[in-house]
Design an enzyme around this catalytic site. Structure first.
Site, short mmCIF file in Angstrom:
data_model
loop_
_atom_site.label_atom_id
_atom_site.label_comp_id
_atom_site.label_asym_id
_atom_site.label_seq_id
_atom_site.Cartn_x
_atom_site.Cartn_y
_atom_site.Cartn_z
N HIS A 124 47.57 33.39 40.10
CA HIS A 124 47.76 34.88 39.61
C HIS A 124 49.25 35.35 39.91
CE1 HIS A 124 46.89 39.23 39.27
NE2 HIS A 124 47.69 39.40 40.26
N GLU A 125 49.89 35.39 40.92
CA GLU A 125 50.94 35.72 41.34
C GLU A 125 52.05 34.90 40.49
OE1 GLU A 125 51.38 38.47 43.01
OE2 GLU A 125 49.39 38.46 43.85
N HIS A 128 52.36 36.37 36.96
CA HIS A 128 53.52 37.72 36.83
C HIS A 128 54.75 37.23 36.48
CE1 HIS A 128 50.83 40.93 38.14
NE2 HIS A 128 50.25 40.35 39.40
N GLU A 187 48.24 43.35 35.77
CA GLU A 187 47.32 42.68 36.61
C GLU A 187 46.24 41.86 35.96
OE1 GLU A 187 47.62 42.25 40.03
OE2 GLU A 187 49.54 43.48 39.86
#
Length: 270
Positions: A124-125, A128, A187
């Site tokens: 997920h990070e 970004h 997100e």
């Protein structure tokens, strides 16, 4: 009042010339070199201010998961090795920055039950970074400031009553109507991109759903979604569940990592 706002709209139209991998239009006003410089500087500052874990088992676990994820990230996102640091902090958090920097707080390791759930976090990070969300966020803030300045100038030249109240209302409108939803879009996109990335890296993609079920247990009393920069846990779980069949087509079961989570994560030093 119309002219400054028309000029601002024209600027947005000129810069919104790219799209994310999910097809979302992006406004980016900064170069990759600028973002890399800011990311590296921020990471160095973080390392000076936050204790770094020296526990070998914890570091081996995080490094193993991070390496499995980053080797499947395109070189166009970052050339060279990724720097991964485990911060000795009770914060339930992790982050990735332009210039190939990843930070994982030991606090989040008590929420992630296994390598797959940590793979969901790091995926997920890194998502970004892949989707240039830092650039978009900085660009949105810059455009917000420009818009407020233009509106202030326009109101100053008009006969509008209660100008201070009008400007305060405009500020709230931008915050809740533009900036926060913009962050929620980031997100949600990072969730989907991260789920695909973890699947390609050999981590079980359904673990991302279990992760957010764990997170939901920790976030009772969270603010309403429209007042938060993040989607609600329920929204995230629903979106990841809906996308799971697509992520499963990318799941490489024959290349599963073997990252062993320590039985005990040392508590942060006082």
């Amino acid at each position: 009042m119309k002219l400054p706002l028309i000029m601002l709209t024209a600027l947005i139209a000129l810069t919104a010339c790219t799209s994310s991998s999910t097809g979302r239009k992006q406004v980016m006003l900064f170069s990759d070199a600028e973002l890399d410089k800011m990311g590296a500087a921020s990471f160095e500052d973080m390392k000076k201010k936050t204790p770094i874990s020296t526990d070998k088992a914890t570091n081996d676990f995080v490094q193993c998961v991070a390496k499995s994820i980053t080797k499947n990230v395109a070189k166009s996102v970052h050339q060279g090795d990724w720097e991964v640091v485990v911060f000795d902090s009770a914060q339930v958090n992790a982050f990735a920055l332009p210039s190939g920097k990843i930070g994982v707080y030991t606090g989040i390791l008590n929420v992630t039950e296994n390598q797959d759930q940590l793979g969901a976090i790091i995926g997920h990070e890194v998502g970004h970074v892949i989707e240039h969300h830092s650039n978009e966020r900085l660009s949105a803030n810059k455009l917000q400031n420009m818009g407020m300045a233009a509106a202030t100038a326009a109101v100053g030249l008009s006969d509008v009553e209660n100008k201070g109240l009008w400007m305060a209302g405009l500020g709230l409108g931008l915050q809740y109507g533009v900036i926060m939803p913009y962050s929620r879009a980031h997100e949600s996109e990072a969730d989907i991109v991260g789920q695909d990335l973890m699947a390609r890296s050999g981590f079980e993609p359904s673990a991302s759903i279990k992760l957010w079920q764990n997170m939901a247990k920790l976030s009772k009393g969270a603010p309403a979604e429209f007042m938060s920069t993040h989607p609600s846990n329920k929204t995230r779980i629903n979106q990841l569940t809906e996308h799971l069949p697509s992520a499963m087509t990318l799941y490489k079961t024959d290349s599963r990592p073997n990252c062993q989570k320590p039985k005990v994560i040392p508590s942060p030093k006082a």
